[in-house]
Motif scaffolding. Structure first.
Motif, short mmCIF file in Angstrom:
data_model
loop_
_atom_site.label_atom_id
_atom_site.label_comp_id
_atom_site.label_asym_id
_atom_site.label_seq_id
_atom_site.Cartn_x
_atom_site.Cartn_y
_atom_site.Cartn_z
N PRO A 269 28.65 -13.30 21.22
CA PRO A 269 29.23 -12.79 22.47
C PRO A 269 29.19 -11.27 22.49
O PRO A 269 29.38 -10.62 21.45
CB PRO A 269 30.68 -13.30 22.43
N ALA A 270 28.92 -10.70 23.64
CA ALA A 270 28.85 -9.24 23.76
C ALA A 270 30.25 -8.69 24.01
O ALA A 270 30.70 -8.58 25.14
CB ALA A 270 27.91 -8.85 24.89
N ASP A 271 30.96 -8.35 22.94
CA ASP A 271 32.29 -7.76 23.09
C ASP A 271 32.43 -6.59 22.14
O ASP A 271 31.62 -6.38 21.23
CB ASP A 271 33.40 -8.79 22.87
N LYS A 344 20.97 -12.51 28.47
CA LYS A 344 21.98 -13.18 29.28
C LYS A 344 22.93 -14.01 28.40
O LYS A 344 24.09 -14.22 28.75
CB LYS A 344 21.31 -14.08 30.31
N ALA A 345 22.41 -14.49 27.26
CA ALA A 345 23.24 -15.31 26.37
C ALA A 345 24.22 -14.48 25.56
O ALA A 345 25.19 -15.02 25.01
CB ALA A 345 22.34 -16.12 25.43
N GLY A 346 23.98 -13.18 25.44
CA GLY A 346 24.84 -12.32 24.65
C GLY A 346 24.02 -11.29 23.89
O GLY A 346 23.07 -10.73 24.43
N VAL A 347 24.37 -11.07 22.64
CA VAL A 347 23.62 -10.15 21.77
C VAL A 347 22.89 -10.99 20.73
O VAL A 347 23.52 -11.72 19.95
CB VAL A 347 24.56 -9.14 21.08
N ARG A 378 29.75 -19.48 10.42
CA ARG A 378 30.37 -18.16 10.50
C ARG A 378 29.61 -17.16 11.37
O ARG A 378 30.19 -16.14 11.77
CB ARG A 378 30.51 -17.55 9.09
N HIS A 379 28.34 -17.42 11.65
CA HIS A 379 27.54 -16.39 12.29
C HIS A 379 26.77 -16.88 13.52
O HIS A 379 25.77 -16.28 13.89
CB HIS A 379 26.57 -15.78 11.28
N ARG A 380 27.21 -17.97 14.12
CA ARG A 380 26.64 -18.45 15.38
C ARG A 380 25.13 -18.63 15.32
O ARG A 380 24.39 -18.15 16.19
CB ARG A 380 27.03 -17.51 16.53
#
Length: 472
Positions: A269-271, A344-347, A378-380
């Motif tokens: 996720p891009a946060d 679009k999916a994130g990073v 742990r790391h998607r």
């Protein structure tokens, strides 16, 4: 004499030391800058560059000079300063050598190659003619046509230096191929090999028997129509356009050395709390017992390993992608390239990683399932392919045939498994069922494959698996 000369100094070459080096061409030579001042050039009276000097780089990672140059550097940290002479100009090559000799004399250290930097005297250069622009305008490019940019590299290892990275970028922006020409005996860094995948880019090896050949495929080449291109065999036909393979490329000896290679993708996720590089570090620790040694945005990798610094660089460059190289300690050869991009999916992190093992060392294949579970939980992890291949322990890519890797395992992340219709991800045409990783309610799946470097049938199993997962 080489066209690249590198000074490895104990102290930073400050402006006075650099000026003393630049005067190696005499006071009549003009000084200009390129790349926002990152490259200083000695030019002739018409402003065309004779020697281009990269800004000094502080190297804080042990083993990089040995890996890329076969040279002994001062203890870390030390300064790495590259000078590149204009192709085909003898005086320019001598000026580059004298520049490096003056830097090492004043700042302490050594130069590579040693024979290029033996004189401190001013080089006489009356009547010099240099490469015309625009070829000379890009310090790394030696020949420019309407099809390709050609780079000549006379180094033990062709590495993804800042100059070569700029040449790749400039060629891509101009919609040109990049062709790297090197003498026999030179090897490639994996970082460069992985960037030469698009035609007409290629690695061109000079050969005493066949003239030139492609160092990655062995195809005999010739300069034709503004680029190095394959030649046809004498008995080739339109239906069978065969290309001869260089004899040197086929001279292979099995040394018993192996590589364990992993290619994986993770999506985050891009946060603001995101920290990049954690997936790669986890893999490195699981397989070697230690974290990576260093990283950088080019080779040599000059910075000590730091998740925070890597994340900061990627954040500063966003939304543009970030490419970095990561290396291990000298006693356990390891090299990875990481591409971070915003989608679009994130990073997304795309990682290509390999570790080298000698004939008396066993690759830690038993640890691969544990690596997969760590990445999945742990790391998607999105997906991962693990291979074993017959290849050099030092990870350098030789201009010789190296058999393809064979798949040891394929891993599908939990989110990808969840999106598969029905039991497609669990019921496959393979003889061995997948292994669940992580929580039963939301598992990732590990698909074991033969992984025998002497048996390529594993690729048939992998192809069947991929077709099945795609619903074909």
């Amino acid at each position: 004499m080489t066209k690249d000369v590198i000074a490895l100094t104990q102290r930073m070459p400050d402006h006075r030391i650099v000026l003393a080096g630049l005067l190696s061409g005499g006071p009549d030579k003009l000084v200009g800058t390129e790349g926002d001042g990152a490259v200083v050039q000695l030019c002739d009276q018409e402003g065309r560059p004779l020697v281009s000097v990269e800004a000094p780089l502080l190297v804080q990672v042990a083993g990089e000079a040995e890996r890329l140059l076969g040279a002994t550097a001062p203890p870390v940290p030390y300064w790495w300063t590259e000078a590149r002479a204009t192709t085909g100009v003898e005086e320019a090559e001598r000026i580059a050598g004298t520049f490096a000799a003056r830097l090492t004399s004043l700042a302490g250290g050594s130069a590579w190659p040693r024979e290029a930097a033996l004189s401190l005297a001013v080089v006489k250069s009356e009547g010099v003619s240099v490469a015309p622009t625009p070829a000379a305008a890009q310090p790394a490019v030696d020949v420019l046509t309407d099809k390709v940019a050609v780079v000549i590299q006379d180094r033990p290892v062709v590495a993804m230096t800042a100059w070569l990275s700029d040449a790749f970028r400039a060629a891509a922006e101009a919609e040109l191929g990049l062709q790297i020409v090197s003498p026999a005996g030179t090897t490639l860094s994996p970082a460069v090999r992985d960037s030469l995948s698009g035609w007409p880019s290629r690695w061109v090896v000079q050969d005493g028997r066949d003239g030139y050949y492609d160092g990655l495929t062995g195809a005999v080449l010739a300069w034709q129509h503004g680029m190095f291109a394959t030649v046809e065999a004498p008995d080739a036909t339109a239906d069978d356009p065969r290309t001869p393979v260089a004899a040197s490329y086929q001279e292979v000896t099995d040394t018993g050395e192996r590589q364990l290679a992993l290619t994986f993708r993770a999506v985050h996720p891009a946060d603001d709390s995101l920290v990049l590089g954690g997936a790669l570090e986890s893999v490195w620790r699981e397989l070697t017992g230690e974290p990576p040694a260093g990283w950088g945005t080019a080779e040599p990798a000059n910075l000590p390993w730091s998740l925070r610094q890597l994340t900061d660089v990627a954040y500063e460059r966003a939304p543009e992608p970030t490419w970095v190289v990561v290396v291990g300690s000298p006693d356990r050869p390891g090299l990875a390239t990481v591409r971070v991009s915003r989608t679009k999916a994130g990073v997304e992190e795309e990682v290509t990683l390999a570790f080298g093992y000698g004939a008396d060392e066993e690759p830690p294949v038993d640890a691969v399932p544990r690596v997969a579970e760590v990445l999945a939980t742990r790391h998607r992890l999105q997906s991962m392919l693990v291979q074993v291949r017959k290849a050099r322990r030092d990870l350098a890519v030789p201009p010789r045939f190296e058999g393809p890797g064979v798949p040891l395992a394929f891993v599908l992340g939990a989110e990808e498994v969840r999106q598969m219709p029905g039991d497609r991800a669990r019921r496959t045409p393979l003889s061995e069922p997948p292994v669940q990783l992580g929580p039963k309610a939301r598992p990732a799946l590990y698909y074991p494959l033969p992984g025998d470097p002497s048996d390529l049938s594993g690729w048939r199993d992998f192809e069947r698996l991929v077709r099945h997962l795609k619903g074909a």
